[in-house]
Enzyme design. Structure first.
Site, mmCIF file in Angstrom:
data_model
loop_
_atom_site.group_PDB
_atom_site.id
_atom_site.type_symbol
_atom_site.label_atom_id
_atom_site.label_comp_id
_atom_site.label_asym_id
_atom_site.label_seq_id
_atom_site.Cartn_x
_atom_site.Cartn_y
_atom_site.Cartn_z
ATOM 1 N N HIS A 61 -2.286 8.039 7.125
ATOM 2 C CA HIS A 61 -1.145 8.667 6.123
ATOM 3 C C HIS A 61 -1.914 9.967 5.620
ATOM 4 C CE1 HIS A 61 2.428 6.299 6.204
ATOM 5 N NE2 HIS A 61 1.956 5.286 5.745
ATOM 6 N N GLN A 105 3.065 9.925 1.238
ATOM 7 C CA GLN A 105 4.365 9.252 1.429
ATOM 8 C C GLN A 105 5.171 9.643 0.103
ATOM 9 O OE1 GLN A 105 2.279 5.319 2.199
ATOM 10 N NE2 GLN A 105 4.279 5.242 3.140
ATOM 11 N N CYS A 114 5.830 -0.057 7.318
ATOM 12 C CA CYS A 114 5.480 0.864 6.561
ATOM 13 C C CYS A 114 6.764 1.026 5.654
ATOM 14 C CB CYS A 114 5.095 2.101 7.485
ATOM 15 S SG CYS A 114 4.649 3.513 6.451
ATOM 16 N N LEU A 115 6.381 1.458 4.216
ATOM 17 C CA LEU A 115 7.477 1.862 3.457
ATOM 18 C C LEU A 115 8.173 3.326 4.042
ATOM 19 C CD1 LEU A 115 5.831 1.310 -0.105
ATOM 20 C CD2 LEU A 115 7.606 -0.121 1.366
ATOM 21 N N HIS A 135 -4.498 2.023 7.732
ATOM 22 C CA HIS A 135 -3.057 2.135 7.647
ATOM 23 C C HIS A 135 -3.034 3.518 6.909
ATOM 24 C CE1 HIS A 135 1.229 1.546 8.009
ATOM 25 N NE2 HIS A 135 0.917 1.925 6.735
ATOM 26 N N GLU A 136 -3.526 3.366 5.459
ATOM 27 C CA GLU A 136 -3.245 4.364 4.408
ATOM 28 C C GLU A 136 -3.976 5.810 4.480
ATOM 29 O OE1 GLU A 136 -0.586 3.807 2.607
ATOM 30 O OE2 GLU A 136 -0.431 1.669 2.776
ATOM 31 N N GLY A 181 0.775 -1.112 -0.075
ATOM 32 C CA GLY A 181 0.099 0.157 0.119
ATOM 33 C C GLY A 181 0.926 1.156 -0.151
#
Length: 168
Positions: free
Chosen positions: A138, A51, A92-93, A134-135, A46
Site C-alpha cells: 500500500h 488507505q 483488504c479494507l 501487503h501493507e 492491518g
C-alpha cells in the site's frame, strides 16, 4: 480519536507512493490512534496510512483475536529471508468483500520505528509476514488485486464501481 474514511479501489489516490515519516510527534501518534480505531471498527487486521489518504510510510496492525496486540511500523522496510512462497487468501479494507489467493515469501525481516520513534527489527513468518508485505505494498501504491489476473482484477473493479455508483 476518530474513525477515518478508508479509500476504496479503484480510487487513484491508493496509487500514491507514501513519503517517509520525518518526525515522530504527538500529531503522528494521534494519527496512529485514529488508524487503530478505524481498523478495529472496519474490522480489519492491518491498515496503511495510504488507505486513509495520508501518504506517509506508516502501518498499524493487530493480528490478535481480541485487539490486544497493536503493532506500529513507521517507515517499515522488509527483506525477504526465504525463497519459499506461501499462498494466503488475502482481503483488504480498500477492496471490501473480495478475497483472493496471493503468493508471497513466507519469511521476512522487518525494520521500522515504533510509535515512540525507536528503531526495532522483527523476523516475521506466516500471517504476520503476509500482512506486513501487503501493507508495505500500500505504501508503494500497490494493491493485492495487482497480483491477480487482469480478468479477475477488472471483475472486482467493475463490481466495486457499481457499488460506489449505487451508494452515491
Amino acid at each position: 480519536m476518530a474513525i477515518l474514511n478508508i479509500l476504496e479501489f479503484p480510487d487513484p489516490r491508493l496509487r500514491t507512493k507514501a513519503k517517509p515519516v520525518e518526525v515522530v510527534d504527538d500529531a503522528l501518534r494521534q494519527l496512529i490512534d485514529d488508524m487503530f480505531e478505524t481498523m478495529y471498527a472496519a474490522p480489519g487486521i492491518g491498515l496503511a496510512a495510504s488507505q486513509v489518504n495520508v501518504h506517509k510510510r506508516l502501518v498499524v496492525m493487530d493480528l490478535s483475536e481480541d485487539n490486544s496486540e497493536p503493532l506500529v511500523f513507521i517507515n517499515p522496510e522488509f527483506t525477504v529471508l526465504t525463497d519459499e512462497l506461501e499462498q494466503y487468501q488475502e482481503g483488504c479494507l480498500s477492496v471490501p468483500g473480495f478475497y483472493e489467493n496471493v503468493e508471497r515469501p513466507q519469511k521476512v525481516r522487518i525494520n521500522a520505528l515504533d510509535r515512540n520513534g525507536e528503531a526495532f527489527e522483527l523476523i516475521a513468518e506466516g500471517l504476520l509476514a503476509v500482512c506486513i508485505q501487503h501493507e508495505c505494498d500500500h505504501l508503494n501504491g500497490k494493491l493485492f488485486v495487482d497480483y491477480l489476473s487482469t480478468l479477475k482484477r477488472d471483475r472486482i473493479k467493475k463490481k466495486l464501481e457499481k457499488q460506489h455508483r449505487q451508494q452515491a
